[in-house]
Write a protein that holds these residues in place. Structure first.
Motif, short mmCIF file in Angstrom:
data_model
loop_
_atom_site.label_atom_id
_atom_site.label_comp_id
_atom_site.label_asym_id
_atom_site.label_seq_id
_atom_site.Cartn_x
_atom_site.Cartn_y
_atom_site.Cartn_z
N ASP A 103 -36.04 21.61 -19.60
CA ASP A 103 -36.23 20.24 -20.07
C ASP A 103 -37.59 20.12 -20.74
O ASP A 103 -38.59 20.65 -20.25
CB ASP A 103 -36.19 19.25 -18.90
CG ASP A 103 -34.84 19.22 -18.20
OD1 ASP A 103 -33.84 19.68 -18.77
OD2 ASP A 103 -34.80 18.72 -17.06
N TRP A 105 -40.08 17.06 -22.35
CA TRP A 105 -40.31 15.61 -22.34
C TRP A 105 -41.51 15.27 -23.21
O TRP A 105 -42.48 16.02 -23.26
CB TRP A 105 -40.61 15.15 -20.92
CG TRP A 105 -39.57 15.50 -19.91
CD1 TRP A 105 -39.49 16.64 -19.17
CD2 TRP A 105 -38.44 14.71 -19.54
NE1 TRP A 105 -38.40 16.59 -18.34
CE2 TRP A 105 -37.74 15.41 -18.54
CE3 TRP A 105 -37.97 13.45 -19.94
CZ2 TRP A 105 -36.58 14.92 -17.96
CZ3 TRP A 105 -36.82 12.95 -19.35
CH2 TRP A 105 -36.13 13.68 -18.37
N MET A 115 -36.47 13.27 -24.65
CA MET A 115 -36.08 14.29 -23.70
C MET A 115 -35.12 15.24 -24.41
O MET A 115 -34.18 14.80 -25.08
CB MET A 115 -35.36 13.66 -22.51
CG MET A 115 -34.98 14.66 -21.44
SD MET A 115 -33.32 15.30 -21.61
CE MET A 115 -33.07 15.88 -19.96
#
Length: 128
Positions: A103, A105, A115
């Motif tokens: 991930d 961000w 995201m």
């Protein structure tokens, strides 16, 4: 609040299955992308907190989350990267899988504005 703390708070709430609470620090116009092959299950890209919430709720209705653990978080200021380990069971079939995601961000002024997630599309397809 530092960007890494904002992301950690999201993960903590999401692990407890408080999906709405997880998105409290997301900007209303958050951009999200789950990057995968075009035919992969649960591929998604969208704009806005409500659309993001709807996609997460759909996943929650299809899968039982046995565990959701960020195993590594890299603090890059307003850019945060995380590796997350997710143990899931498909509710309709009982099939289990252990998936790792990557991930990425972006946080601005204490709000998550973007995201991007990468995941193993072949593994996800194997339980669909």
């Amino acid at each position: 609040m530092r960007g890494v703390d904002v992301v950690k708070n999201l993960y903590d709430a999401y692990a407890k299955r408080d999906i709405e609470g997880a998105l409290v620090d997301c900007a209303d116009d958050i951009v999200f992308r789950w990057v995968a092959e075009p035919q992969a299950p649960f591929i998604a890209a969208g704009n806005g907190k409500q659309e993001f919430l709807a996609r997460l709720m759909a996943l929650d209705s299809d899968f039982e989350y046995r565990s959701f653990v960020p195993v590594d978080i890299v603090d890059g200021g307003d850019r945060i990267a995380a590796q997350v380990e997710i143990h899931l069971t498909r509710k309709t079939t009982g099939q289990e899988l252990l998936m790792r995601t990557a991930d990425f961000w972006t946080v601005r002024d204490g709000k998550i504005v973007e995201m991007v997630e990468y995941y193993d599309t072949a593994l996800a397809a194997s339980v669909i």
